[in-house]
Write a protein that holds these residues in place. Structure first.
Motif, PDB file in Angstrom:
ATOM      1  N   SER A   1      -3.590   1.075  -3.595  1.00 14.32           N
ATOM      2  CA  SER A   1      -4.280   0.780  -2.480  1.00 14.32           C
ATOM      3  C   SER A   1      -4.822  -0.619  -2.472  1.00 14.32           C
ATOM      4  O   SER A   1      -5.017  -1.479  -3.762  1.00 14.32           O
ATOM      5  CB  SER A   1      -5.426   1.859  -2.405  1.00 14.32           C
ATOM      6  OG  SER A   1      -6.373   1.753  -3.378  1.00 14.32           O
ATOM      7  N   THR A   2      -5.358  -1.233  -1.484  1.00 12.67           N
ATOM      8  CA  THR A   2      -5.828  -2.582  -1.464  1.00 12.67           C
ATOM      9  C   THR A   2      -6.874  -2.774  -2.389  1.00 12.67           C
ATOM     10  O   THR A   2      -7.241  -3.931  -3.018  1.00 12.67           O
ATOM     11  CB  THR A   2      -6.192  -2.983  -0.085  1.00 12.67           C
ATOM     12  OG1 THR A   2      -7.178  -2.204   0.298  1.00 12.67           O
ATOM     13  CG2 THR A   2      -5.093  -3.254   0.741  1.00 12.67           C
ATOM     14  N   ASN A   3      -8.065  -1.684  -2.707  1.00 19.46           N
ATOM     15  CA  ASN A   3      -9.030  -1.836  -3.621  1.00 19.46           C
ATOM     16  C   ASN A   3      -8.382  -1.857  -5.019  1.00 19.46           C
ATOM     17  O   ASN A   3      -9.624  -2.043  -6.039  1.00 19.46           O
ATOM     18  CB  ASN A   3     -10.102  -0.863  -3.485  1.00 19.46           C
ATOM     19  CG  ASN A   3      -9.746   0.695  -3.715  1.00 19.46           C
ATOM     20  OD1 ASN A   3      -8.692   0.617  -4.003  1.00 19.46           O
ATOM     21  ND2 ASN A   3     -10.404   1.392  -3.007  1.00 19.46           N
ATOM     22  N   GLN A   4      -7.049  -1.807  -5.327  1.00 24.24           N
ATOM     23  CA  GLN A   4      -6.756  -1.864  -6.712  1.00 24.24           C
ATOM     24  C   GLN A   4      -6.209  -3.148  -7.023  1.00 24.24           C
ATOM     25  O   GLN A   4      -5.465  -3.616  -8.043  1.00 24.24           O
ATOM     26  CB  GLN A   4      -5.619  -0.924  -7.006  1.00 24.24           C
ATOM     27  CG  GLN A   4      -6.257   0.726  -6.819  1.00 24.24           C
ATOM     28  CD  GLN A   4      -5.196   1.853  -7.065  1.00 24.24           C
ATOM     29  OE1 GLN A   4      -4.085   1.855  -6.536  1.00 24.24           O
ATOM     30  NE2 GLN A   4      -5.521   2.609  -8.251  1.00 24.24           N
ATOM     31  N   THR A   5      -6.269  -4.241  -6.140  1.00 25.99           N
ATOM     32  CA  THR A   5      -6.058  -5.419  -6.520  1.00 25.99           C
ATOM     33  C   THR A   5      -7.003  -6.245  -7.240  1.00 25.99           C
ATOM     34  O   THR A   5      -8.110  -6.130  -7.172  1.00 25.99           O
ATOM     35  CB  THR A   5      -6.103  -6.542  -4.829  1.00 25.99           C
ATOM     36  OG1 THR A   5      -5.000  -5.958  -4.064  1.00 25.99           O
ATOM     37  CG2 THR A   5      -6.016  -8.015  -5.284  1.00 25.99           C
ATOM     38  N   SER A   6      -6.282  -6.615  -8.380  1.00 23.01           N
ATOM     39  CA  SER A   6      -7.174  -6.971  -9.608  1.00 23.01           C
ATOM     40  C   SER A   6      -6.217  -7.550 -10.708  1.00 23.01           C
ATOM     41  O   SER A   6      -5.049  -7.482 -10.629  1.00 23.01           O
ATOM     42  CB  SER A   6      -7.862  -5.822 -10.284  1.00 23.01           C
ATOM     43  OG  SER A   6      -8.754  -6.054 -11.093  1.00 23.01           O
TER      44      SER A   6
ATOM     45  N   THR B   1      -1.642  -7.638  -6.575  1.00 21.38           N
ATOM     46  CA  THR B   1      -2.166  -7.736  -5.312  1.00 21.38           C
ATOM     47  C   THR B   1      -1.300  -6.808  -4.608  1.00 21.38           C
ATOM     48  O   THR B   1      -0.143  -6.738  -4.565  1.00 21.38           O
ATOM     49  CB  THR B   1      -1.684  -9.151  -4.703  1.00 21.38           C
ATOM     50  OG1 THR B   1      -2.105 -10.265  -5.555  1.00 21.38           O
ATOM     51  CG2 THR B   1      -2.250  -9.409  -3.103  1.00 21.38           C
TER      52      THR B   1
ATOM     53  N   THR C   1       0.886  -1.124   0.135  1.00 26.00           N
ATOM     54  CA  THR C   1       0.248   0.025   0.138  1.00 26.00           C
ATOM     55  C   THR C   1       0.930   1.039   0.042  1.00 26.00           C
ATOM     56  O   THR C   1       1.937   1.473   0.888  1.00 26.00           O
ATOM     57  CB  THR C   1      -0.876  -0.333   1.258  1.00 26.00           C
ATOM     58  OG1 THR C   1      -1.663  -1.145   1.326  1.00 26.00           O
ATOM     59  CG2 THR C   1      -1.743   1.230   1.096  1.00 26.00           C
TER      60      THR C   1
ATOM     61  N   ASP D   1     -12.725  -7.830 -12.762  1.00 26.39           N
ATOM     62  CA  ASP D   1     -12.944  -8.103 -11.305  1.00 26.39           C
ATOM     63  C   ASP D   1     -13.903  -9.083 -11.564  1.00 26.39           C
ATOM     64  O   ASP D   1     -15.068  -8.938 -12.286  1.00 26.39           O
ATOM     65  CB  ASP D   1     -13.283  -7.277 -10.591  1.00 26.39           C
ATOM     66  CG  ASP D   1     -12.132  -6.291 -10.436  1.00 26.39           C
ATOM     67  OD1 ASP D   1     -12.125  -5.106 -10.875  1.00 26.39           O
ATOM     68  OD2 ASP D   1     -11.184  -6.686  -9.707  1.00 26.39           O
TER      69      ASP D   1
END
Lengths: 116, 114
Positions: A82-87, A114, A15, A38
């Motif tokens: 950021s973690t919400n960009q894990t994809s 990740t 992050t 996603d």
């Protein structure tokens, strides 16, 4: 064999790190695209470029930027991951005009990012 | 806003069965494409349909574009394990002043077992 090559298959970043995803195509295509994929959401367009140094926002550009200094290369930048960009991130290219309708988009194999 | 909804989201069938995947929208598209994505790879174009009511066949796959160009279907006859993958529809709407770009559907994951 023509192709779109993405620099990494898997990436793990922390992050806040600045992340670069690279994409190169050898088909002399004018258009290049970055999507994220996603489950249940399909492919969502982040940014695209229709010429060198030209770019347009897609549907979900927030948190991302792009660079296209050469026709064959299109880079996606996560300024502060950021973690919400894990994809899964997919790069694609296409001809301009009507050519794409018959040949479609050519996709790379994807980069699974990740963010921890 | 998701413009293209696919159904079903998941489908698990046995070899030899028939199936239909649907792609629906409230928007009109000038053309529509279907892609198949196998694990670890990017999507690959299967077909482009352009005219309302158009039907195209690709071996055991039959694609249809709705009369109003708002929906499409993919029918597979006698499915085989090699048909396993994620099927994506993608619509194109003509716009001025911008490069051509597709809107992708939510995807249908198909598994065909022996």
């Amino acid at each position: 064999d023509v192709k779109v090559t993405q620099s990494s298959r898997y990436l793990v970043k922390r992050t806040g790190e600045k992340v670069f995803l690279e994409c190169v195509q050898d088909m002399d295509h004018e258009n290049m695209f970055w999507y994220r994929q996603d489950p249940g959401l399909g492919l969502r367009l982040i940014y695209f470029s229709y010429d060198v140094k030209m770019k347009e926002k897609g549907d979900i550009p927030e948190g991302y930027s792009v660079s296209r200094e050469k026709k064959e290369r299109f880079s996606l930048i996560l300024e502060s991951a950021s973690t919400n960009q894990t994809s899964m991130y997919l790069c694609a290219s296409s001809l301009s005009g009507q050519g794409w309708r018959f040949h479609g988009y050519t996709f790379g194999s994807g980069t699974r990012l990740t963010v921890v | 806003t998701q413009l293209l909804e696919q159904s079903p989201q998941f489908l698990s069938i046995q070899e030899g069965e028939n199936l239909t995947v649907y792609c629906n929208s409230s928007s009109v598209f000038s053309s529509l494409q279907w892609y198949r994505q196998e694990p670890g790879e990017g999507p690959v174009l299967l077909v482009t349909v352009v005219t309302g009511g158009e039907v195209k066949k690709l071996k055991r796959l039959t694609f249809q574009f709705g009369d109003a160009r708002k929906d499409s279907s993919l029918h597979i006859t006698a499915a085989q394990p090699g048909d396993t993958g994620l099927y994506l529809c993608a619509g194109f709407r003509l716009r001025t002043g911008t490069a051509s770009k597709l809107t992708f559907g939510t995807g249908t994951r198909l598994q065909v077992t022996l």
